[in-house]
Design a protein around this motif. Structure first.
Motif, PDB file in Angstrom:
ATOM      1  N   SER A  62     -15.250   6.219  36.136  1.00 30.43           N
ATOM      2  CA  SER A  62     -14.674   5.768  34.866  1.00 30.43           C
ATOM      3  C   SER A  62     -13.466   6.629  34.522  1.00 30.43           C
ATOM      4  O   SER A  62     -13.349   7.786  34.952  1.00 30.43           O
ATOM      5  N   PHE A  63     -12.568   6.066  33.720  1.00 35.85           N
ATOM      6  CA  PHE A  63     -11.361   6.796  33.329  1.00 35.85           C
ATOM      7  C   PHE A  63     -10.840   6.192  32.030  1.00 35.85           C
ATOM      8  O   PHE A  63     -11.185   5.059  31.661  1.00 35.85           O
ATOM      9  N   ALA A  64     -10.003   6.944  31.342  1.00 33.96           N
ATOM     10  CA  ALA A  64      -9.386   6.469  30.097  1.00 33.96           C
ATOM     11  C   ALA A  64      -8.011   5.912  30.417  1.00 33.96           C
ATOM     12  O   ALA A  64      -7.279   6.481  31.237  1.00 33.96           O
ATOM     13  N   SER A  65      -7.666   4.805  29.785  1.00 31.99           N
ATOM     14  CA  SER A  65      -6.347   4.223  29.991  1.00 31.99           C
ATOM     15  C   SER A  65      -5.806   3.715  28.665  1.00 31.99           C
ATOM     16  O   SER A  65      -6.566   3.304  27.787  1.00 31.99           O
ATOM     17  N   VAL A  66      -4.479   3.747  28.541  1.00 31.05           N
ATOM     18  CA  VAL A  66      -3.788   3.284  27.337  1.00 31.05           C
ATOM     19  C   VAL A  66      -2.582   2.468  27.788  1.00 31.05           C
ATOM     20  O   VAL A  66      -1.870   2.884  28.704  1.00 31.05           O
ATOM     21  N   GLY A  67      -2.343   1.334  27.137  1.00 35.48           N
ATOM     22  CA  GLY A  67      -1.230   0.481  27.532  1.00 35.48           C
ATOM     23  C   GLY A  67      -0.129   0.374  26.511  1.00 35.48           C
ATOM     24  O   GLY A  67       0.797  -0.416  26.683  1.00 35.48           O
ATOM     25  N   THR A  68      -0.182   1.168  25.430  1.00 38.46           N
ATOM     26  CA  THR A  68       0.842   1.091  24.387  1.00 38.46           C
ATOM     27  C   THR A  68       2.124   1.783  24.832  1.00 38.46           C
ATOM     28  O   THR A  68       2.083   2.782  25.543  1.00 38.46           O
ATOM     29  N   PRO A  69       3.280   1.273  24.416  1.00 36.63           N
ATOM     30  CA  PRO A  69       4.549   1.905  24.792  1.00 36.63           C
ATOM     31  C   PRO A  69       4.636   3.336  24.266  1.00 36.63           C
ATOM     32  O   PRO A  69       4.003   3.688  23.277  1.00 36.63           O
ATOM     33  N   CYS A  70       5.451   4.126  24.937  1.00 36.13           N
ATOM     34  CA  CYS A  70       5.617   5.530  24.547  1.00 36.13           C
ATOM     35  C   CYS A  70       6.698   5.654  23.484  1.00 36.13           C
ATOM     36  O   CYS A  70       7.831   5.217  23.677  1.00 36.13           O
ATOM     37  N   LEU A  71       6.339   6.254  22.359  1.00 36.16           N
ATOM     38  CA  LEU A  71       7.286   6.552  21.290  1.00 36.16           C
ATOM     39  C   LEU A  71       7.252   8.044  21.007  1.00 36.16           C
ATOM     40  O   LEU A  71       6.207   8.677  21.134  1.00 36.16           O
ATOM     41  N   THR A  72       8.387   8.588  20.590  1.00 34.08           N
ATOM     42  CA  THR A  72       8.364   9.950  20.088  1.00 34.08           C
ATOM     43  C   THR A  72       7.725   9.930  18.705  1.00 34.08           C
ATOM     44  O   THR A  72       7.633   8.877  18.051  1.00 34.08           O
ATOM     45  N   MET A  73       7.291  11.092  18.231  1.00 33.30           N
ATOM     46  CA  MET A  73       6.706  11.144  16.894  1.00 33.30           C
ATOM     47  C   MET A  73       7.747  10.779  15.845  1.00 33.30           C
ATOM     48  O   MET A  73       7.423  10.128  14.837  1.00 33.30           O
ATOM     49  N   ALA A  74       9.014  11.164  16.069  1.00 37.73           N
ATOM     50  CA  ALA A  74      10.065  10.794  15.119  1.00 37.73           C
ATOM     51  C   ALA A  74      10.222   9.280  15.067  1.00 37.73           C
ATOM     52  O   ALA A  74      10.374   8.689  13.988  1.00 37.73           O
ATOM     53  N   GLU A  75      10.184   8.622  16.227  1.00 34.76           N
ATOM     54  CA  GLU A  75      10.276   7.158  16.257  1.00 34.76           C
ATOM     55  C   GLU A  75       9.066   6.525  15.568  1.00 34.76           C
ATOM     56  O   GLU A  75       9.199   5.538  14.837  1.00 34.76           O
ATOM     57  N   ALA A  76       7.882   7.094  15.837  1.00 37.67           N
ATOM     58  CA  ALA A  76       6.675   6.560  15.207  1.00 37.67           C
ATOM     59  C   ALA A  76       6.730   6.732  13.692  1.00 37.67           C
ATOM     60  O   ALA A  76       6.325   5.831  12.939  1.00 37.67           O
ATOM     61  N   ASP A  77       7.229   7.896  13.224  1.00 35.34           N
ATOM     62  CA  ASP A  77       7.344   8.128  11.779  1.00 35.34           C
ATOM     63  C   ASP A  77       8.320   7.137  11.149  1.00 35.34           C
ATOM     64  O   ASP A  77       8.071   6.609  10.058  1.00 35.34           O
ATOM     65  N   ALA A  78       9.450   6.907  11.837  1.00 36.80           N
ATOM     66  CA  ALA A  78      10.440   5.958  11.313  1.00 36.80           C
ATOM     67  C   ALA A  78       9.849   4.557  11.246  1.00 36.80           C
ATOM     68  O   ALA A  78      10.058   3.821  10.265  1.00 36.80           O
ATOM     69  N   ARG A  79       9.097   4.179  12.263  1.00 36.93           N
ATOM     70  CA  ARG A  79       8.467   2.860  12.269  1.00 36.93           C
ATOM     71  C   ARG A  79       7.395   2.769  11.183  1.00 36.93           C
ATOM     72  O   ARG A  79       7.217   1.720  10.556  1.00 36.93           O
TER      73      ARG A  79
END
Length: 519
Positions: A236-253
């Motif tokens: 088993s393993f963990a996987s994530v498919g969401t695009p990569c954003l910087t924290m600054a980009e995430a905060d702006a969004r």
């Protein structure tokens, strides 16, 4: 032979500790905690005849992913070649054993016989040419330049990082590989190629030759081949498919999403107010019409009764003139009563303005949240991807049961933070992650900030956590104030921003609804 292997591997189990300064909360430093050096020791007749090493990445706390060619000798000669795993942090290295190997994909899985390493996450989303990548591992040419003795090869230290870009995808003998420009060398084999958020996108395996001035390129086994290998191995393993954003980009969004929510709320309130006004006007018109009709009917009835009463009075006078005293009394009494009743009806006729005043007073009071008091109740909180930075975690719905004193799910006490949110900071003993869970006082959103920290910062966080003595929910104001102060002491040792932020939107729900309770 077992005794001789133990003697050879003994240095792997006793290493020199050294201090590592606290690092900022960047994603590459976070995934570096999961990178290890993979060591092979070959022996014949009790003597060491070979020593090799490569790199690897933890995909569970005790399972290491690497290249097949790094550990191929251990697969061929299990009685003569021992495996060792050297973490990037700590004071120990550990023996390992081969679990699975796929020479076609050039991938292998090792299990650590003891110890734990923070597990990394595999990126499962689309990966386009030109994307930024980082290679992590232990290149041999760096070791040759820095190692003072053989002990340096089995001493925990941070992996070397190099940055580049994805060039394209190439199929080599049916195996998908990524061609990239991050510089690697022998020794990087088996180490991860990660995206800017620190998620595994591939496993570095070989490089091109750079003869006659040719530019070097590196090859990594693509993530989809890695997941197939792990699936075949039952790992088993963990996987994530969401695009990569910087924290600054995430905060702006996040700010943009909040502004959009505020505009939508303002529009909804305006529409509600307009609908309420129209409803009010309609009710007022109907009330006025009904009042006027009732008033006119009452006045008409009063007039009719007055006329009848007057006729009764006239009949009484007629009876009196005819000396019919009994008839005069009856007619006079009836007439007087009718005229009096008519006057009463006229005096009590409905007032149209009073009806309008009743409509004006028929308005609902809107409850306003109390400063810092929590809006208690049962909520189901759903992830808001447009307000989140998702890098390593699953995002299933979270049920949250809130008491007014900040007790969540009947077991975890939250306290008011400096930012005005009710929060609880969780510092585990085993996992190298600090989680700050918080709820806004109106219970509109539930937020989870995760800090993926190095060993030294985790030690500081655990020392600060030791000051928290409150283990259960309480209504004692002094205990809540103490918890708030102690949690701010933990916050003081954390980086300025988290590696991951999950924002959930909460709505009222029935008790027991949801998938996983909040911490």
């Amino acid at each position: 032979m077992t005794r001789l292997l133990a003697l050879v591997l003994a240095p792997l189990l006793v290493l020199v500790a050294f201090a590592v300064p606290a690092r900022a909360a960047d994603d590459i430093s976070a995934v570096s905690r999961s990178v290890v050096r993979v060591v092979t020791v070959a022996m014949v007749d009790g003597e060491v005849v070979g020593f090799g090493h490569g790199s690897g990445i933890a995909i569970s706390p005790t399972r290491i992913l690497t290249n097949a060619h790094v550990v191929e000798s251990a697969a061929k000669y299990p009685n003569n070649v021992a495996l060792g795993v050297v973490p990037s942090e700590g004071q120990k290295s550990y023996a390992g054993k081969l679990i699975a190997i796929d020479t076609k994909r050039d991938l292998a899985l090792i299990e650590m016989t003891e110890g734990r390493v923070p597990a990394a996450v595999i990126y499962s989303g689309p990966f386009e040419a030109g994307a930024e990548v980082v290679a992590l591992g232990y290149p041999g040419n760096v070791d040759l330049a820095t190692a003072q003795s053989a002990t340096d090869y089995i001493t925990p230290r941070s992996p070397v990082r190099s940055e580049g870009n994805l060039s394209n995808t190439q199929a080599i003998e049916g195996i998908a590989t990524y061609v990239h420009t991050a510089k690697i060398a022998r020794g990087n084999s088996g180490g991860p190629l990660v995206d800017s958020c620190g998620r595994i996108v591939g496993i570095n395996t070989f490089i091109t030759r750079a003869d006659d001035g040719d530019s070097p390129f590196a090859f990594a086994i693509a993530g989809r081949e890695v997941t197939r290998f792990l699936g075949d191995a039952g790992q088993s393993f963990a996987s994530v498919g969401t695009p990569c954003l910087t924290m600054a980009e995430a905060d702006a969004r996040d700010r943009a999403a909040l502004e959009a929510d505020a505009r939508a709320l303002a529009q909804a309130n305006a529409a509600r107010d307009e609908a309420a006004k129209l409803d009010h006007d309609l009710k007022a018109a109907r009330a006025e019409e009904a009042a006027m009709t009732a008033r006119e009917n009452r006045m008409a009835l009063a007039g009719v009764l007055f006329v009848i009463g007057a006729l009764g009075a006239g009949a009484a006078l007629l009876f009196y003139n005819q000396k019919n005293m009994r008839g005069a009394k009856i007619a006079g009494s009836a007439g007087a009563a009718l005229m009096l009743f008519a006057a009463l009806l006229f005096a009590t006729r409905p007032d149209a303005h009073a009806a309008l005043d009743a409509v004006e007073g028929d308005t609902a009071d809107t409850a306003k949240p109390d400063g810092g008091k929590l809006a208690e109740g049962n909520y189901l909180c759903t992830i808001r991807p447009d307000r989140s930075r998702i890098t390593v975690s699953s995002t299933t719905d979270v049920p949250v049961a809130i008491a007014a004193n900040g007790c969540v799910n009947d077991r975890t006490q939250y306290a008011m933070g400096a930012d005005g949110r009710w929060q609880r900071i969780l510092v585990p003993n085993e996992e190298a992650t600090v989680t700050v869970a918080s709820i806004d006082p109106a219970a509109k959103d539930y937020r989870v900030d995760r800090y993926l920290l190095d060993a030294d910062t985790m030690k500081l966080a655990r020392e600060a956590r030791a000051g928290i003595t409150l283990k259960a929910c309480t209504t004692d104001a002094d205990a809540l104030a103490g918890l708030a102060t102690q949690q701010e002491a933990i916050r003081a040792v954390l980086p300025a921003s988290p590696n991951e932020r999950l924002v959930y939107q909460c709505q009222k729900a029935a008790a027991g609804v949801g998938a996983k309770p909040a911490p």
